[in-house]
Scaffold this motif. Sequence first.
Motif, PDB file in Angstrom:
ATOM      1  N   ALA A   1       8.685 -37.895 -53.201  1.00  0.00           N
ATOM      2  CA  ALA A   1       7.395 -37.324 -52.822  1.00  0.00           C
ATOM      3  C   ALA A   1       6.411 -38.430 -52.458  1.00  0.00           C
ATOM      4  O   ALA A   1       5.659 -38.318 -51.476  1.00  0.00           O
ATOM      5  N   MET A   2       6.416 -39.521 -53.225  1.00  0.00           N
ATOM      6  CA  MET A   2       5.553 -40.650 -52.914  1.00  0.00           C
ATOM      7  C   MET A   2       5.938 -41.300 -51.589  1.00  0.00           C
ATOM      8  O   MET A   2       5.085 -41.782 -50.833  1.00  0.00           O
ATOM      9  N   ALA A   3       7.238 -41.296 -51.284  1.00  0.00           N
ATOM     10  CA  ALA A   3       7.695 -41.857 -50.019  1.00  0.00           C
ATOM     11  C   ALA A   3       7.190 -41.031 -48.844  1.00  0.00           C
ATOM     12  O   ALA A   3       6.688 -41.568 -47.850  1.00  0.00           O
ATOM     13  N   VAL A   4       7.323 -39.716 -48.942  1.00  0.00           N
ATOM     14  CA  VAL A   4       6.863 -38.831 -47.866  1.00  0.00           C
ATOM     15  C   VAL A   4       5.352 -38.936 -47.704  1.00  0.00           C
ATOM     16  O   VAL A   4       4.825 -38.954 -46.579  1.00  0.00           O
ATOM     17  N   ARG A   5       4.647 -39.032 -48.820  1.00  0.00           N
ATOM     18  CA  ARG A   5       3.184 -39.203 -48.761  1.00  0.00           C
ATOM     19  C   ARG A   5       2.834 -40.497 -48.020  1.00  0.00           C
ATOM     20  O   ARG A   5       1.931 -40.522 -47.171  1.00  0.00           O
ATOM     21  N   ALA A   6       3.517 -41.583 -48.361  1.00  0.00           N
ATOM     22  CA  ALA A   6       3.244 -42.872 -47.714  1.00  0.00           C
ATOM     23  C   ALA A   6       3.544 -42.805 -46.221  1.00  0.00           C
ATOM     24  O   ALA A   6       2.832 -43.405 -45.405  1.00  0.00           O
ATOM     25  N   LEU A   7       4.593 -42.076 -45.851  1.00  0.00           N
ATOM     26  CA  LEU A   7       4.937 -41.936 -44.432  1.00  0.00           C
ATOM     27  C   LEU A   7       3.864 -41.142 -43.697  1.00  0.00           C
ATOM     28  O   LEU A   7       3.418 -41.533 -42.609  1.00  0.00           O
ATOM     29  N   LYS A   8       3.435 -40.042 -44.288  1.00  0.00           N
ATOM     30  CA  LYS A   8       2.428 -39.196 -43.637  1.00  0.00           C
ATOM     31  C   LYS A   8       1.086 -39.904 -43.497  1.00  0.00           C
ATOM     32  O   LYS A   8       0.346 -39.658 -42.536  1.00  0.00           O
ATOM     33  N   SER A   9       0.763 -40.775 -44.457  1.00  0.00           N
ATOM     34  CA  SER A   9      -0.507 -41.514 -44.392  1.00  0.00           C
ATOM     35  C   SER A   9      -0.365 -42.829 -43.621  1.00  0.00           C
ATOM     36  O   SER A   9      -1.292 -43.628 -43.580  1.00  0.00           O
ATOM     37  N   ARG A  10       0.834 -43.045 -43.042  1.00  0.00           N
ATOM     38  CA  ARG A  10       1.135 -44.216 -42.208  1.00  0.00           C
ATOM     39  C   ARG A  10       1.022 -45.545 -42.951  1.00  0.00           C
ATOM     40  O   ARG A  10       0.735 -46.579 -42.352  1.00  0.00           O
ATOM     41  N   GLU A  11       1.263 -45.501 -44.250  1.00  0.00           N
ATOM     42  CA  GLU A  11       1.321 -46.738 -45.023  1.00  0.00           C
ATOM     43  C   GLU A  11       2.622 -47.480 -44.730  1.00  0.00           C
ATOM     44  O   GLU A  11       2.681 -48.704 -44.849  1.00  0.00           O
ATOM     45  N   ILE A  12       3.667 -46.739 -44.380  1.00  0.00           N
ATOM     46  CA  ILE A  12       4.965 -47.321 -44.010  1.00  0.00           C
ATOM     47  C   ILE A  12       5.457 -46.608 -42.741  1.00  0.00           C
ATOM     48  O   ILE A  12       4.919 -45.567 -42.350  1.00  0.00           O
ATOM     49  N   ASN A  13       6.473 -47.190 -42.101  1.00  0.00           N
ATOM     50  CA  ASN A  13       6.979 -46.624 -40.852  1.00  0.00           C
ATOM     51  C   ASN A  13       8.264 -45.835 -41.010  1.00  0.00           C
ATOM     52  O   ASN A  13       8.636 -45.068 -40.121  1.00  0.00           O
TER      53      ASN A  13
END
Length: 330
Positions: A148-160
């Motif tokens: 869930a934290m990974a998907v959140r980071a992806l959606k907020s463009r913290e990671i690619n």
Amino acid sequence: MGEQKERKIAVRDNDEALRLFGQFDENLRYLEREFPVKLVPRGTEVTIIGDAVPVGLVESVLEELLTLVRQGNLITPQDVHMAIGFVGSGQAGILDPKQEDTILVTHRGKSVKPKTLGQKRYVESIRKHDIVFGIGPAGTGKTYLAMAMAVRALKSREINRIILTRPAVEAGEKLGFLPGDLQEKVDPYLRPLYDALYDFLGVETYHKYAERGIIEIAPLAYMRGRTLDDAYILLDEAQNTTPEQMKMFLTRLGFGSKAVITGDITQVDLPRGRFSGLEEVRVVLRDVEGIAFVHFSHQDVVRHELVQRIIAAYEEYDKREQSKVVGEDG
């Protein structure tokens, strides 16, 4: 038995009472199973009867839950379990809904958030550290929350991109006897990762991301020789890595990346005589700055309450067996 005490918790109306007490007063019955008290609901109040210490604890739990009720929440036995853990560890007030805990909302509209004190510490560690180890029994949400934290980071463009991996270790069955090519042989090991992503994103969105290489799910062996920049990398079932595999995985981390490693050291499926990389890394990296180790216990299990009891029973059994070994050695 000490002198019996009584405390009353009052709510505003019948709607608040239903939300706090639960259907057929199931939340009150849960508290009675956990504490030596009697709870007597009457209209818009509940009386707590028992010895002073448990009465005080139950009062604190109900006051914590009433805070959530007054934000429009319907309290479940799982919420009661969480509140007991917070109050018992001196964390009263941690259920304040002003503290936003929601990680993301699934494509079906379900909020994903930590439900135990251990889970809250885990999520906070992932936010603050680039490498986090989540170690503990099944059912504690280690993998689900990390994803869930990974998907959140992806959606907020913290990671690619997101890279999810597991060691394809045989657990009593031989891969060679399974039908299909290599990918079809290892897919069953990766199925829980697919299921979680379908839950977070929906099948269509997941496949769109997968086709574009934004999300990759692969066996651990596929990680060798790569450097992973601007990525969120999750290594699941890490108790089944060898020390060499663990070192290989950790040294893949590139700039702008974050790694979460999850596992249960009581369920190692490696061949007899092979040492778990997760066991070793706890010693090797325990004092390295920037790395966090979060240990879960049976109190963090968010499955059926019997699962929590089963895990606790196994923990006690392991302690007894270990003490026998120590006694024999002495």
